[in-house]
Design an enzyme around this catalytic site. Structure first.
Site, mmCIF file in Angstrom:
data_model
loop_
_atom_site.group_PDB
_atom_site.id
_atom_site.type_symbol
_atom_site.label_atom_id
_atom_site.label_comp_id
_atom_site.label_asym_id
_atom_site.label_seq_id
_atom_site.Cartn_x
_atom_site.Cartn_y
_atom_site.Cartn_z
ATOM 1 C CG HIS A 191 -1.893 -1.040 1.215
ATOM 2 N ND1 HIS A 191 -3.016 -0.971 1.953
ATOM 3 C CD2 HIS A 191 -2.344 -2.037 0.311
ATOM 4 C CE1 HIS A 191 -3.774 -2.153 1.902
ATOM 5 N NE2 HIS A 191 -3.340 -2.629 0.627
ATOM 6 C CD GLU B 150 -2.153 3.998 3.439
ATOM 7 O OE1 GLU B 150 -3.289 4.300 3.779
ATOM 8 O OE2 GLU B 150 -1.688 3.268 2.431
ATOM 9 C CB CYS C 53 -6.488 -0.558 5.287
ATOM 10 S SG CYS C 53 -4.829 -1.242 4.941
ATOM 11 C CB CYS D 22 -2.083 1.434 6.528
ATOM 12 S SG CYS D 22 -1.490 0.725 4.643
#
Length: 192
Positions: free
Chosen positions: A100, A102, A130, A133
């Site tokens: 992701h 992040e 999410c 993260c």
């Protein structure tokens, strides 16, 4: 120009609030003056304006993800007014569900700082993190999270805000409309 510097030095010499400048050599006094005026400029900056500026950078990262046919989420990490890391979704490119935006940014920021903790840093991300993260942000002890669009289906806030480090501040809704539209347009195209 020299008159401006001289005037600033004289102001500092007579500054009652700053007795530490008394007897200071002119070169040190000058450095002190420059640092002090730079600090005032930064602290007086409109917070919203800087949030939007950094979120625009995160949005640019999201566009890079979109160009790779990835879910368009982008992130930047800021420390002391400077972007130190960037990231965008690479889950399809790397064939890694954990890649992701992040996570990419956390790794890059840790490499930049040379340490694993980012407690003096702010993450700007186009979509609410999410749970994975958010939990990672706890482990890096992130100072602040600023996100664009909320994620009512998969955002960390749907589970529990305790996924974050207790000292992490959170703000949302910066450029929410633009960030949300980028994502909804992407998924509409995918459904066609």
């Amino acid at each position: 120009m020299f008159q401006c510097i001289e005037r600033k030095v004289n102001e500092l010499k007579t500054d009652v609030k700053n007795p530490s400048t008394e007897g200071m050599p002119i070169c040190r006094l000058l450095i002190f003056a420059v640092r002090r005026s730079a600090f005032k400029t930064v602290t007086r900056m409109d917070h919203l304006k800087s949030d939007e500026q950094y979120m625009r950078e995160a949005y640019r990262e999201a566009l890079l993800a979109l160009g790779r046919d990835e879910v368009p989420v982008g992130a930047v990490i800021v420390s002391r007014g400077k972007i130190i890391a960037r990231g965008h979704n690479l889950t399809e490119t790397l064939n890694d569900a954990t890649a992701h935006a992040e996570m990419q940014a956390f790794t890059s920021a840790s490499n930049h700082t040379g340490g694993k903790y980012l407690n003096e840093c702010t993450l700007y991300v186009t979509l609410e993190p999410c749970p994975m993260c958010a939990a990672a942000s706890m482990w890096v002890q992130l100072g602040e999270i600023v996100y664009g669009a909320s994620d009512p289906k998969r955002g960390y806030s749907t589970l529990n805000a305790s996924l974050l480090h207790p000292k992490t501040k959170v703000r949302g809704g910066i450029m929410a409309e633009e960030c949300g539209k980028l994502l909804s347009d992407f998924f509409k195209r995918k459904r066609l």
